[in-house]
Design a protein around this motif. Structure first.
Motif, PDB file in Angstrom:
ATOM      1  N   ALA A   1      34.385  -5.857 137.760  1.00  6.96           N
ATOM      2  CA  ALA A   1      33.565  -4.510 138.325  1.00  6.96           C
ATOM      3  C   ALA A   1      33.968  -3.233 137.623  1.00  6.96           C
ATOM      4  CB  ALA A   1      33.909  -4.356 139.703  1.00  6.96           C
TER       5      ALA A   1
ATOM      6  N   SER B   1      35.879 -15.365 140.853  1.00  3.31           N
ATOM      7  CA  SER B   1      36.785 -14.275 140.902  1.00  3.31           C
ATOM      8  C   SER B   1      38.230 -14.756 141.162  1.00  3.31           C
ATOM      9  CB  SER B   1      36.350 -13.322 141.998  1.00  3.31           C
ATOM     10  OG  SER B   1      35.024 -12.761 141.613  1.00  3.31           O
TER      11      SER B   1
ATOM     12  N   SER C   1      36.796   1.141 143.141  1.00  5.50           N
ATOM     13  CA  SER C   1      36.870   0.689 144.501  1.00  5.50           C
ATOM     14  C   SER C   1      36.181  -0.471 144.530  1.00  5.50           C
ATOM     15  CB  SER C   1      35.959   1.903 145.230  1.00  5.50           C
ATOM     16  OG  SER C   1      34.610   2.050 144.333  1.00  5.50           O
ATOM     17  N   THR C   2      35.392  -0.801 143.610  1.00  3.61           N
ATOM     18  CA  THR C   2      34.737  -2.373 144.031  1.00  3.61           C
ATOM     19  C   THR C   2      35.774  -3.308 143.672  1.00  3.61           C
ATOM     20  OG1 THR C   2      32.389  -1.053 143.185  1.00  3.61           O
ATOM     21  CG2 THR C   2      32.574  -3.748 143.168  1.00  3.61           C
ATOM     22  N   ARG C   3      36.396  -3.026 142.539  1.00  5.88           N
ATOM     23  CA  ARG C   3      37.422  -3.966 142.333  1.00  5.88           C
ATOM     24  C   ARG C   3      38.711  -4.333 143.522  1.00  5.88           C
ATOM     25  NH1 ARG C   3      37.505  -1.511 137.210  1.00  5.88           N
ATOM     26  NH2 ARG C   3      39.452  -0.395 137.798  1.00  5.88           N
TER      27      ARG C   3
ATOM     28  N   GLU D   1      37.909  -3.862 146.557  1.00  4.78           N
ATOM     29  CA  GLU D   1      37.245  -4.541 147.571  1.00  4.78           C
ATOM     30  C   GLU D   1      37.067  -5.972 147.493  1.00  4.78           C
ATOM     31  OE1 GLU D   1      35.718  -5.569 151.348  1.00  4.78           O
ATOM     32  OE2 GLU D   1      36.603  -3.641 150.787  1.00  4.78           O
ATOM     33  N   VAL D   2      36.718  -6.217 146.144  1.00  3.74           N
ATOM     34  CA  VAL D   2      36.724  -7.770 145.844  1.00  3.74           C
ATOM     35  C   VAL D   2      38.017  -8.363 145.941  1.00  3.74           C
ATOM     36  CG1 VAL D   2      36.276  -9.401 144.133  1.00  3.74           C
ATOM     37  CG2 VAL D   2      34.736  -7.466 144.456  1.00  3.74           C
TER      38      VAL D   2
ATOM     39  N   LYS E   1      33.684  -0.155 138.728  1.00  6.32           N
ATOM     40  CA  LYS E   1      34.420   1.085 139.745  1.00  6.32           C
ATOM     41  C   LYS E   1      35.590   0.281 140.238  1.00  6.32           C
ATOM     42  CE  LYS E   1      31.656   3.015 142.726  1.00  6.32           C
ATOM     43  NZ  LYS E   1      30.672   3.160 143.621  1.00  6.32           N
TER      44      LYS E   1
END
Length: 304
Positions: free
Chosen positions: A191, A238, A195-197, A199-200, A193
């Protein structure tokens, strides 16, 4: 109470072992005890590690349930509210480490700052809190190894205050190291961003918690992915990127390590060990165990 009386006889009551809960966060401390029934509801703690020496116990926080046994530990943050429950036909023994507020934060500051800056600022007046991701960490964690060593050495008898402090310093430093490794692991996610990394990664940890809590149970990829709130393919891809093995490989490895521990520490039959570790047949268990540990279960037991 049994442990408190035992440690009193060993002359260790000058250490903060099972102190009043009002003092938690003011000094480094340990809460430990035996029981088959115990319940604490909506407790606000300091930064702490929850481990279990015997049996298993449940911690609930932020709408999630963590089952902690002797093969993993749980980390909870300062000022975090949680509920803890023991409800077992067999006696459970817990060993929980509570850090003085600012103690681990200071270790982190020293580890990231150079000597010159530390000489200019020997004290940290701000003591900003460190946020750890709530998760189960398995038995290959160096932190859990240090916690086990601490517990074992307390069992030997009288412990000088200098040794007590050394254990907290070692565990705190390793916690900071593993936190930094966690932050680096997020970079492996594609990702754009941050913040996206993050959250994942948090969702992957939820799936990993599900795996660690399900070693004895038959589970499917879609069940783990559902616990992580990801699609099965997204979770599988992931997970392999971050943890360098597939969910199936991760689950099998921890089942085999659990089986090895049971063979070393109990008199359970090979069949019973295989079933307890989540394998459906003794033949499959023996074959996989031999390939992983280099010898079949009975030979492994005899040699250990």
């Amino acid at each position: 109470m049994q442990l408190a009386r035992r440690w009193a006889k060993l002359g260790m009551m000058n250490l903060q072992i099972n102190p009043s809960v009002r003092t938690l966060g003011m000094e480094n401390a340990i809460l430990s005890g035996y029981g088959t029934r115990y319940h604490v509801r909506d407790f606000e703690g300091c930064l702490s590690l929850k481990s279990v020496v015997q049996g298993s116990a449940d911690w609930e926080t932020d709408g999630r349930r963590f089952v902690v046994n002797r093969d993993c530990y749980l980390i909870l943050n300062d000022l975090q509210h949680y509920t803890m429950t023991i409800d077992s036909p067999k006696r459970v023994k817990t060993f929980c480490i509570f850090f003085e507020r600012g103690f681990v934060e200071e270790i982190n500051r020293v580890m990231i700052m150079g000597d010159e800056r530390l000489l200019d600022s020997p004290q940290n007046p701000q003591r900003q809190g460190l946020d750890f991701i709530n998760r189960l960490e398995p038995n290959d964690s160096a932190v859990l190894s240090l916690v086990r060593r601490f517990h074992a050495e307390l069992g030997y008898g009288r412990m000088p205050l200098t040794e007590w402090e050394k254990h907290f310093l070692r565990i705190g430093a390793q916690l900071v190291t593993e936190r930094r490794e966690t932050l680096r692991a997020m970079v492996n996610l594609p990702a754009l961003k941050a913040s996206t990394r993050e959250e994942v990664y948090r969702r992957l940890l939820r799936g990993r918690d599900f795996l660690l809590a399900s070693l004895r149970d038959p589970i499917r990829l879609k069940d783990v992915a559902k616990a992580a709130n990801l699609s099965p393919f997204h979770f599988h891809r992931s997970f392999a990127r971050v943890f360098r093995e597939t969910p199936h490989q991760y689950l099998r490895r921890h089942r085999l390590e659990m089986a090895a521990r049971l063979l070393r520490s109990t008199e359970m039959s090979v069949t019973a060990v295989g079933l307890e570790a989540g394998f459906e047949s003794v033949a499959a268990f023996s074959d996989i165990f031999r390939r992983y540990h280099g010898k079949p279960p009975l030979r492994y037991r005899r040699s250990n």
